[in-house]
Design a protein around this motif. Structure first.
Motif, PDB file in Angstrom:
ATOM      1  N   GLY A 167       0.820  -1.205   0.000  1.00 54.83           N
ATOM      2  CA  GLY A 167       0.000   0.000   0.000  1.00 54.83           C
ATOM      3  C   GLY A 167       0.853   1.254   0.000  1.00 54.83           C
ATOM      4  N   HIS A 168       0.287   2.340   0.489  1.00 60.19           N
ATOM      5  CA  HIS A 168       0.975   3.631   0.530  1.00 60.19           C
ATOM      6  C   HIS A 168       2.060   3.605   1.590  1.00 60.19           C
ATOM      7  CE1 HIS A 168       1.604   7.965   0.883  1.00 60.19           C
ATOM      8  NE2 HIS A 168       0.959   8.092  -0.252  1.00 60.19           N
ATOM      9  N   GLY A 169       3.277   4.051   1.212  1.00 61.26           N
ATOM     10  CA  GLY A 169       4.396   4.020   2.132  1.00 61.26           C
ATOM     11  C   GLY A 169       4.599   5.329   2.872  1.00 61.26           C
ATOM     12  N   ASP A 170       5.561   5.315   3.776  1.00 63.42           N
ATOM     13  CA  ASP A 170       5.914   6.500   4.564  1.00 63.42           C
ATOM     14  C   ASP A 170       6.790   7.403   3.706  1.00 63.42           C
ATOM     15  OD1 ASP A 170       7.013   8.363   6.358  1.00 63.42           O
ATOM     16  OD2 ASP A 170       6.965   6.928   8.003  1.00 63.42           O
ATOM     17  N   ALA A 171       6.469   8.691   3.661  1.00 67.73           N
ATOM     18  CA  ALA A 171       7.246   9.632   2.856  1.00 67.73           C
ATOM     19  C   ALA A 171       8.703   9.689   3.300  1.00 67.73           C
ATOM     20  CB  ALA A 171       6.622  11.026   2.932  1.00 67.73           C
ATOM     21  N   ALA A 172       8.955   9.469   4.587  1.00 65.02           N
ATOM     22  CA  ALA A 172      10.325   9.505   5.101  1.00 65.02           C
ATOM     23  C   ALA A 172      11.089   8.227   4.795  1.00 65.02           C
ATOM     24  CB  ALA A 172      10.320   9.745   6.607  1.00 65.02           C
ATOM     25  N   GLY A 173      10.364   7.163   4.477  1.00 64.39           N
ATOM     26  CA  GLY A 173      11.014   5.894   4.185  1.00 64.39           C
ATOM     27  C   GLY A 173      10.568   4.795   5.134  1.00 64.39           C
ATOM     28  N   TYR A 174      10.876   3.578   4.756  1.00 62.64           N
ATOM     29  CA  TYR A 174      10.507   2.374   5.504  1.00 62.64           C
ATOM     30  C   TYR A 174      11.221   2.380   6.858  1.00 62.64           C
ATOM     31  CZ  TYR A 174       9.890  -2.727   6.146  1.00 62.64           C
ATOM     32  OH  TYR A 174       9.567  -3.983   6.606  1.00 62.64           O
ATOM     33  N   GLN A 175      10.455   2.323   7.921  1.00 62.32           N
ATOM     34  CA  GLN A 175      11.008   2.479   9.265  1.00 62.32           C
ATOM     35  C   GLN A 175      12.120   1.465   9.580  1.00 62.32           C
ATOM     36  OE1 GLN A 175      10.564   4.910  11.328  1.00 62.32           O
ATOM     37  NE2 GLN A 175      11.443   4.130  13.226  1.00 62.32           N
ATOM     38  N   PRO A 176      11.954   0.174   9.292  1.00 64.19           N
ATOM     39  CA  PRO A 176      13.056  -0.760   9.580  1.00 64.19           C
ATOM     40  C   PRO A 176      14.338  -0.421   8.823  1.00 64.19           C
ATOM     41  CG  PRO A 176      11.013  -1.961   9.285  1.00 64.19           C
ATOM     42  CD  PRO A 176      10.727  -0.545   8.884  1.00 64.19           C
ATOM     43  N   LEU A 177      14.228   0.102   7.597  1.00 62.65           N
ATOM     44  CA  LEU A 177      15.433   0.495   6.851  1.00 62.65           C
ATOM     45  C   LEU A 177      16.086   1.705   7.510  1.00 62.65           C
ATOM     46  CD1 LEU A 177      17.410   0.298   4.528  1.00 62.65           C
ATOM     47  CD2 LEU A 177      15.810   1.619   3.119  1.00 62.65           C
ATOM     48  N   ARG A 178      15.285   2.657   7.966  1.00 61.27           N
ATOM     49  CA  ARG A 178      15.849   3.837   8.627  1.00 61.27           C
ATOM     50  C   ARG A 178      16.561   3.444   9.923  1.00 61.27           C
ATOM     51  NH1 ARG A 178      11.632   7.988   9.682  1.00 61.27           N
ATOM     52  NH2 ARG A 178      10.015   6.450   9.271  1.00 61.27           N
ATOM     53  N   ARG A 179      15.999   2.479  10.648  1.00 56.83           N
ATOM     54  CA  ARG A 179      16.678   1.992  11.861  1.00 56.83           C
ATOM     55  C   ARG A 179      18.003   1.321  11.514  1.00 56.83           C
ATOM     56  NH1 ARG A 179      11.378   0.300  13.618  1.00 56.83           N
ATOM     57  NH2 ARG A 179      11.880  -1.839  12.968  1.00 56.83           N
ATOM     58  N   ALA A 180      17.980   0.511  10.444  1.00 58.31           N
ATOM     59  CA  ALA A 180      19.203  -0.189  10.027  1.00 58.31           C
ATOM     60  C   ALA A 180      20.280   0.804   9.599  1.00 58.31           C
ATOM     61  CB  ALA A 180      18.885  -1.161   8.887  1.00 58.31           C
ATOM     62  N   ILE A 181      19.886   1.859   8.884  1.00 59.72           N
ATOM     63  CA  ILE A 181      20.850   2.871   8.446  1.00 59.72           C
ATOM     64  C   ILE A 181      21.416   3.628   9.636  1.00 59.72           C
ATOM     65  CG2 ILE A 181      21.090   5.039   7.177  1.00 59.72           C
ATOM     66  CD1 ILE A 181      19.072   3.936   5.145  1.00 59.72           C
ATOM     67  N   ALA A 182      20.559   3.967  10.613  1.00 56.37           N
ATOM     68  CA  ALA A 182      21.018   4.687  11.799  1.00 56.37           C
ATOM     69  C   ALA A 182      22.075   3.871  12.543  1.00 56.37           C
ATOM     70  CB  ALA A 182      19.832   4.997  12.710  1.00 56.37           C
ATOM     71  N   GLU A 183      21.873   2.566  12.654  1.00 60.13           N
ATOM     72  CA  GLU A 183      22.859   1.709  13.312  1.00 60.13           C
ATOM     73  C   GLU A 183      24.141   1.623  12.491  1.00 60.13           C
ATOM     74  OE1 GLU A 183      21.151  -2.070  14.095  1.00 60.13           O
ATOM     75  OE2 GLU A 183      19.502  -1.268  15.339  1.00 60.13           O
ATOM     76  N   TYR A 184      24.004   1.522  11.171  1.00 55.77           N
ATOM     77  CA  TYR A 184      25.172   1.406  10.287  1.00 55.77           C
ATOM     78  C   TYR A 184      26.028   2.665  10.309  1.00 55.77           C
ATOM     79  CZ  TYR A 184      27.248   2.484   5.739  1.00 55.77           C
ATOM     80  OH  TYR A 184      28.060   2.947   4.750  1.00 55.77           O
ATOM     81  N   VAL A 185      25.433   3.847  10.114  1.00 52.58           N
ATOM     82  CA  VAL A 185      26.226   5.077  10.072  1.00 52.58           C
ATOM     83  C   VAL A 185      26.744   5.443  11.463  1.00 52.58           C
ATOM     84  CG1 VAL A 185      25.083   5.986   8.020  1.00 52.58           C
ATOM     85  CG2 VAL A 185      24.204   6.595  10.288  1.00 52.58           C
ATOM     86  N   GLY A 186      26.061   4.980  12.503  1.00 53.79           N
ATOM     87  CA  GLY A 186      26.561   5.228  13.849  1.00 53.79           C
ATOM     88  C   GLY A 186      27.786   4.399  14.167  1.00 53.79           C
ATOM     89  N   ALA A 187      27.843   3.178  13.631  1.00 57.26           N
ATOM     90  CA  ALA A 187      28.960   2.275  13.916  1.00 57.26           C
ATOM     91  C   ALA A 187      30.180   2.558  13.051  1.00 57.26           C
ATOM     92  CB  ALA A 187      28.508   0.829  13.705  1.00 57.26           C
ATOM     93  N   SER A 188      29.975   2.987  11.801  1.00 56.77           N
ATOM     94  CA  SER A 188      31.106   3.129  10.884  1.00 56.77           C
ATOM     95  C   SER A 188      31.655   4.551  10.842  1.00 56.77           C
ATOM     96  CB  SER A 188      30.708   2.648   9.483  1.00 56.77           C
ATOM     97  OG  SER A 188      31.808   2.695   8.616  1.00 56.77           O
ATOM     98  N   PRO A 189      30.992   5.522  10.173  1.00 57.23           N
ATOM     99  CA  PRO A 189      31.545   6.881  10.196  1.00 57.23           C
ATOM    100  C   PRO A 189      31.208   7.656  11.466  1.00 57.23           C
ATOM    101  CG  PRO A 189      29.639   6.816   8.755  1.00 57.23           C
ATOM    102  CD  PRO A 189      29.854   5.416   9.253  1.00 57.23           C
ATOM    103  N   GLY A 190      30.475   7.019  12.402  1.00 57.00           N
ATOM    104  CA  GLY A 190      30.220   7.642  13.694  1.00 57.00           C
ATOM    105  C   GLY A 190      29.156   8.715  13.701  1.00 57.00           C
ATOM    106  N   VAL A 191      28.250   8.696  12.733  1.00 53.72           N
ATOM    107  CA  VAL A 191      27.190   9.707  12.665  1.00 53.72           C
ATOM    108  C   VAL A 191      26.256   9.547  13.856  1.00 53.72           C
ATOM    109  CG1 VAL A 191      25.214  10.522  11.318  1.00 53.72           C
ATOM    110  CG2 VAL A 191      27.317   9.853  10.161  1.00 53.72           C
ATOM    111  N   ARG A 192      25.960  10.656  14.502  1.00 52.44           N
ATOM    112  CA  ARG A 192      25.069  10.647  15.658  1.00 52.44           C
ATOM    113  C   ARG A 192      23.652  10.974  15.199  1.00 52.44           C
ATOM    114  NH1 ARG A 192      27.528  15.163  19.170  1.00 52.44           N
ATOM    115  NH2 ARG A 192      27.669  16.064  17.092  1.00 52.44           N
ATOM    116  N   CYS A 193      22.772  10.000  15.264  1.00 53.28           N
ATOM    117  CA  CYS A 193      21.402  10.244  14.803  1.00 53.28           C
ATOM    118  C   CYS A 193      20.475   9.140  15.277  1.00 53.28           C
ATOM    119  CB  CYS A 193      21.353  10.319  13.271  1.00 53.28           C
ATOM    120  SG  CYS A 193      21.639   8.739  12.439  1.00 53.28           S
ATOM    121  N   SER A 194      19.192   9.417  15.177  1.00 53.61           N
ATOM    122  CA  SER A 194      18.155   8.414  15.389  1.00 53.61           C
ATOM    123  C   SER A 194      17.508   8.102  14.045  1.00 53.61           C
ATOM    124  CB  SER A 194      17.097   8.935  16.356  1.00 53.61           C
ATOM    125  OG  SER A 194      16.402  10.034  15.770  1.00 53.61           O
ATOM    126  N   ALA A 195      16.724   7.049  13.998  1.00 47.33           N
ATOM    127  CA  ALA A 195      16.029   6.693  12.762  1.00 47.33           C
ATOM    128  C   ALA A 195      15.096   7.801  12.309  1.00 47.33           C
ATOM    129  CB  ALA A 195      15.242   5.396  12.967  1.00 47.33           C
TER     130      ALA A 195
END
Length: 493
Positions: A167-195
């Motif tokens: 169906g219709h998705g979230d304009a910001a993006g799929y929540q599980p993907l945003r969580r996965a990206i937040a964990e990835y960028v936090g662990a590697s280049p050290g970006v401080r952020c939430s999903a």
């Protein structure tokens, strides 16, 4: 002579062998109506007479009549018959048959002057019909991507996906993907952020377009690395920004030069981990200086980390965003260079105060990113396949730059000094016997290689002539073949 007999005198083209008969009859009758060989209000023949005249089945004729009526070319009166509609404008031309003398004046509507201005320097990248060609600079090792593994993950996601994912998705993006990206960028280049600070985009280019639309007003000064990423320049210029080219040295963007040229600029675009196209890393002093300027000028910084994960000695450089205490840095990343080009998924890490505005703007452009692709990528990341693929590619790309450098030292000595880069998927080769890198590029491209002149990425500050060489997407044999052809081309002045 009756109206039906008048119709029978019309000459209809014979149907082609590949064309459905109902569509042929519909097309011919429509052309006769639009060309006024069948006048408005004229009575159409019966389906029976047409069937007999052209040896067609009644069903074929009925199908053609139904299509004409559905599109408004005819009308039916119960008990009387079918008539040509009266409201078709005079001079409306048929798409299949043009009158001998055109009626009316051709439209002079044109694209806007603003669009003409920014489109004149845009080069549309053609879709390649091969992979791994020397020295394509924008392509990762597509031939080594684990397609079977991706297919298994995709198949499992599609089988188990709840109907809500269709169906219709979230304009910001799929929540599980945003969580996965937040964990990835936090662990590697050290970006401080939430999903919640992440917006999924269709690659880096859409992120740059959104940032330009929302944060830059026509006439605003914008710092741009010179030389720098051409498509970022085009996205910013598209909004009417006044581009301020800022020179680059071995420590990255020269902030003092930017302060002198435009101290109140609204935005700065930088590639601090692996400057495009020079390949230098912005020093710690420059990073702090840039952040201090942005805070004092109330300016934004776009940190484009397009291939920051590919470092061949040590860990990836910490993101500029990790030093940002004023909330002025927008971190932009993409999966295109890390996985494969057709995966048009990227992301932005935004300061919290920008999230709502960007989410709304993202919904205006195309409602939301493709949810199923996001779900597959989310699984690919959370199951560890993404990290494994990156580690493998780092090793392979390090081997490929070694192959390129070794072959260049052997065959291009005195012609091209290839930089043994420690990061990224491309490098520079400094020309030794050519004064114009554009002339050299033209010569090399005629022999089938894909190189780019360094000068195409400069705006104001000239650089010595050099060629951009991609190595990540080329296997060792192709790299050696490319070097051999390069040597032949550069020797033939």
């Amino acid at each position: 002579m009756s109206k039906e007999e008048t119709f029978q005198d019309l000459s209809l083209n014979s149907p082609s062998g590949q064309q459905d008969l109902w569509r042929w009859l519909y097309t011919e009758l429509r052309a006769a109506i639009l060309d006024r060989r069948l006048k408005p209000g004229a009575r159409m023949p019966s389906t029976r007479s047409l069937s007999a005249q052209y040896s067609l089945s009644r069903g074929t004729v009925v199908a053609a009549f139904e299509q004409l009526q559905a599109e408004g070319y005819t009308r039916t009166e119960v008990g009387s018959g079918t008539y040509v509609a009266s409201g078709i404008p005079e001079g409306f031309l048929s798409a299949t048959r043009k009158p001998a003398t055109p009626v009316g004046t051709a439209s002079k509507a044109a694209i806007s002057k603003h669009a003409q201005q920014f489109l004149k320097d845009v080069e549309v990248m053609p879709a390649p019909h091969s992979v791994g060609k020397a020295f394509r600079s924008y392509e990762p090792a597509i031939d080594l991507f684990p397609v079977d593994l991706w297919a298994r993950v995709a198949s499992r996601v599609l089988r188990r996906a709840p109907r809500s994912l269709y169906g219709h998705g979230d304009a910001a993006g799929y929540q599980p993907l945003r969580r996965a990206i937040a964990e990835y960028v936090g662990a590697s280049p050290g970006v401080r952020c939430s999903a919640e600070q992440i917006i999924i985009t269709s690659g880096t280019q859409q992120a740059l377009d959104l940032i330009s639309r929302l944060l830059v007003t026509m006439g605003d000064h914008v710092w741009m690395e010179d030389p720098g990423y051409l498509r970022a320049l085009q996205a910013l210029r598209n909004t009417g920004a006044r581009i301020v080219p800022v020179p680059v040295d071995e420590d990255g963007l020269i902030v003092k030069a930017g302060r002198k040229l435009a101290p109140k600029a609204k935005l700065a675009y930088v590639t601090p981990a692996n400057q495009f196209p020079m390949g230098v890393t912005m020093s710690a002093d420059r990073r702090l200086e840039l952040l201090r300027w942005a805070a004092s000028a109330n300016a934004w910084i776009i940190e484009d980390e397009y291939d920051a994960e590919y470092r061949y000695a040590g860990r990836p450089v910490a993101a500029l965003q990790t030093l940002d205490s004023s909330g002025c840095v927008i971190y932009v990343g993409t999966f295109t260079k890390m996985l494969f080009n057709a995966l048009r998924l990227g992301f932005m890490v935004l300061p919290e105060r920008l999230v709502d505005a960007f989410r709304s703007a993202r919904s205006i452009i195309d409602l939301h990113p493709p949810t199923l692709d996001q779900a597959i990528l989310a699984e690919f990341i959370t199951e560890g396949h993404f990290g494994h693929h990156l580690r493998r590619m780092r090793q392979i790309y390090a081997e490929r730059i070694d192959v390129l450098k070794t072959a260049a030292d052997e065959h291009l000595n005195g012609l091209l000094d290839v930089v043994h880069t420690g990061a990224g998927i491309r490098t520079l080769g400094w020309l030794k016997t050519w004064k114009s890198d554009r002339d050299a590029t033209q010569k090399v491209r005629k022999l089938g290689l894909e190189v780019s002149p360094l000068s195409m990425f400069t705006v104001k500050y000239e650089q010595p002539p050099a060629l951009m060489l991609g190595f990540a997407g080329c296997n060792p044999a192709e790299l050696r073949r490319g070097v051999s052809i390069l040597a032949t081309a550069l020797r033939a002045r």
